[in-house]
Write an enzyme that holds these catalytic residues in place. Structure first.
Site, mmCIF file in Angstrom:
data_model
loop_
_atom_site.group_PDB
_atom_site.id
_atom_site.type_symbol
_atom_site.label_atom_id
_atom_site.label_comp_id
_atom_site.label_asym_id
_atom_site.label_seq_id
_atom_site.Cartn_x
_atom_site.Cartn_y
_atom_site.Cartn_z
ATOM 1 N N GLU A 291 0.914 -1.222 0.100
ATOM 2 C CA GLU A 291 0.215 -0.016 0.062
ATOM 3 C C GLU A 291 0.831 1.358 -0.155
ATOM 4 O O GLU A 291 0.426 2.325 -0.926
ATOM 5 C CB GLU A 291 -0.813 0.007 1.254
ATOM 6 N N ASP A 295 1.089 4.130 -2.916
ATOM 7 C CA ASP A 295 0.469 5.601 -2.588
ATOM 8 C C ASP A 295 1.661 6.447 -2.796
ATOM 9 O O ASP A 295 1.780 7.545 -3.392
ATOM 10 C CB ASP A 295 0.116 5.503 -0.974
ATOM 11 N N SER A 488 -7.652 2.224 -3.237
ATOM 12 C CA SER A 488 -6.386 2.617 -2.777
ATOM 13 C C SER A 488 -5.569 3.412 -3.996
ATOM 14 O O SER A 488 -4.636 4.238 -3.856
ATOM 15 C CB SER A 488 -5.376 1.481 -2.346
#
Ligand SMILES: *[C@@H]1O[C@H](CO)[C@@H](O)[C@H](O)[C@H]1NC(C)=O
Ligand SMILES: *[C@@H]1O[C@H](CO)[C@@H](O)[C@H](O)[C@H]1NC(C)=O
Length: 571
Positions: A291, A295, A488
């Protein structure tokens, strides 16, 4: 980075000889009727064991701040863009003098000394033995275990406050909150496909390459959403903050690999780091978080030239909500040019006590007031919430149900894009429909008639607000290339676009966007979105809601277009 503020000593001394102990009438303040699913009793705790609690004091004028935040965020208002300073925000959220003295007096009766732990002094922290906490709050603290993770915590099923303090204290936590641990990145649901490390050429024409149907990289996003490849000015007063939780570390070697293959013009760019609550910065490639890498790669690699700060939150959180409010307090205490906060984690709204859901929302409102756009991934379980799960009623996500959040849903495919079926969407059970989307929500609900009646809240705030690419997104992770799915992906992508718009606004001598929603839903703002009219977000054994003409609880207003965003802000 979190700041600690002591109460003025004079206040404490003045009340040291207050009421005698044990004379106050108490009333239950918060309780749970049964232990929430997934938790079990794990025995008693020694009376001498110390616990740390925080007391949220009633803020002096939260309604005033709300009105002001809407005023400065509404393009039709004369105050538009006139963001507040943290000190001005503190004037609204600081507790009244009488609140401080009433609470200090009560604590002093029990020999407890509070310290202030928020910039405005509205959060107090106390550390005390369990036996004292049980007396202070008429509680029965005991050990509880989250069965799946094995994590234990000290909680009570109920606590009380003196009747005379009900109007002064919003809540005391951690007490009755049985919050499941953030269990892995909610947004990344699948790693479908491993790629080799072969470099890809950046397409030069505006046409969307057909390869973007199956593999999406920054070049695809430039073509699909009109994101400029050229570097922003890099103004130090415009940074994107990326929230990092649960020991998900952003890895700079993965970022270099990603830029080398997909943004060779940006090779050498890096993120900066902020740590709170004991957060770490482990750069071991094997410990890179999927993640966190996603990001960072889709902010550094999409918002070319815009500074990016990774905020690594450790385990010593003080907010009982995984650090969500701790990040807000860190930014308010030291904004450091942050104008956008993107978060790809979340909760199911029903898993948090209403008091904490409201606290989070008030915190995000404060960020909006100082000019920070707050974006959250809307969830990956369709109408079933953060992740697909068994459910009998639709599950709105938190904090996306907070009207001060811009909730980012998911889209997929070559233009015209369709809804990604994972796209979290629905209606809050805590927050009513805000004015900025009232017409949209009413029109959507009217359009579906009785469908799903009873499964969702017709008077709730609708989410998401908009959508962006959420499938087949190519990332570098732990030394190789992968494709990931999830909202996400969408939140950092849109955060990057907001930050590049901010860069242009700053260059033109104008204020940054701040709290986005009233602008996004304005006539000018909504014209910057391409409506998505196809696709559904299944969950809870239903087909979910359908994307349709206008706003819908699958893809919101649709996908963003950079040039039309510039037009919308008058550039
Ligand atoms: C990038 O920044 C991170 C966080 O400050 C740091 O740990 C890392 O060493 C940096 N990488 C390079 C190549 O400078
Ligand atoms: C529906 O949402 C409203 C807020 O708009 C809330 O007050 C109400 O309790 C919710 N209903 C249910 C059944 O959760």
């Amino acid at each position: 980075m979190r700041s600690t503020f002591l109460l003025p000593l004079a206040t404490l001394l003045a009340i040291a000889h207050g009421n005698p102990t044990g004379r106050r009438a108490m009333a239950v303040h918060e309780s749970v009727s049964a232990l929430p699913r997934g938790f079990a009793h794990a025995g008693s705790v020694a009376p001498t064991q110390e616990i740390t609690l925080r007391i949220a004091l009633v803020q002096s004028d939260i309604k005033g701040l709300e009105a002001k935040t809407y005023a400065i965020s509404d393009p039709a208002n004369a105050l538009y863009g006139q963001h507040l300073t943290p000190a001005e925000v503190a004037e609204y959220v600081k507790p009244a003098e009488e609140t401080l003295s009433a609470v200090s007096e009560w604590l002093a009766e029990h020999g407890v000394t509070p310290k202030s732990i928020s910039p405005a002094g509205d959060l107090l922290q106390i550390t005390l033995p369990v036996s004292t906490a049980n007396t202070l709050l008429a509680a029965q603290f005991a050990a509880f275990k989250h069965v799946e993770s094995g994590k234990t915590s000290i909680r009570t099923l109920s606590y009380s406050l003196p009747v005379s303090l009900q109007e002064h204290v919003h809540f005391v936590h951690p007490t009755v909150a049985f919050v499941p641990p953030l269990s892995g990145p909610p947004g990344v649901t699948a790693i479908n496909h491993r790629r080799d490390t072969e470099a890809r050429a950046t397409p030069t024409s505006d046409a969307v390459p057909s390869s973007c149907a199956s593999v999406v990289n920054p070049a695809c996003l430039e073509a699909m959403y009109g994101i400029p490849a050229a570097k922003a000015t890099g103004s130090a007063s415009n940074a994107i903050a990326v929230a990092g939780y649960i020991d998900q570390f952003a890895n700079s070697a993965d970022l270099s690999r990603f830029l080398g293959a997909l943004r060779s013009d940006l090779v050498g760019a890096n993120f900066s780091l902020r740590t709170i609550d004991g957060g770490q910065n482990d750069q071991t490639v094997a410990n890179a978080g999927i993640e966190a890498d996603l990001d960072i790669e889709y902010t550094v690699g999409v918002a070319a030239g815009v500074p990016v700060t990774f905020i690594s939150v450790g385990d010593n959180t003080i907010d009982d909500i995984a650090g969500f409010v701790d990040i807000v307090n860190s930014i308010i205490a030291d904004p450091a040019g942050i104008t956008v906060l993107t978060t790809s984690y979340g909760f199911n709204e029903q898993d948090l006590p209403v008091s904490l859901v409201v606290e989070m929302c008030n915190a995000y409102m404060q960020l909006g007031a100082i000019g920070v756009s707050v974006l959250f991934a809307s969830g990956d379980g369709g109408v079933g919430g953060i992740q697909s799960t068994t459910c009998t009623a639709f599950v709105p996500t938190a904090p996306g149900g907070c009207p001060f959040i811009t909730s980012v849903g998911g889209s997929t495919g070559l233009p015209p894009q369709v809804a990604a079926s994972l796209s979290g969407g629905g209606f809050s059970n805590v927050f009513p429909t805000p004015d900025f989307q009232a017409g949209d929500v009413a029109a959507y609900i009217a359009s579906i008639g009785d469908q799903y009646a009873g499964l969702y809240n017709r008077s709730g705030r609708g989410l998401p607000d908009m959508a962006a690419q959420a499938e087949n997104v190519e990332i570098a992770w732990q030394g190789s290339f992968w494709l990931v799915d999830g909202t996400s992906c969408a939140s950092p992508i849109f955060a990057s676009m907001v930050a590049v718009v901010n860069d242009r606004l700053i260059a033109a001598g104008k204020p940054v966007l701040g709290f986005l929603n009233p602008f996004l839903y304005s006539p000018a703002g909504r014209a910057a979105f391409t409506d998505i009219t196809s696709g559904t977000n299944p969950g809870c054994n239903t087909n979910g809601f359908s994307a349709s003409t206008g706003w819908d609880p699958v893809t919101g207003l649709g996908t963003p277009n950079f040039d039309r965003l510039l037009t919308a802000v008058g550039l």
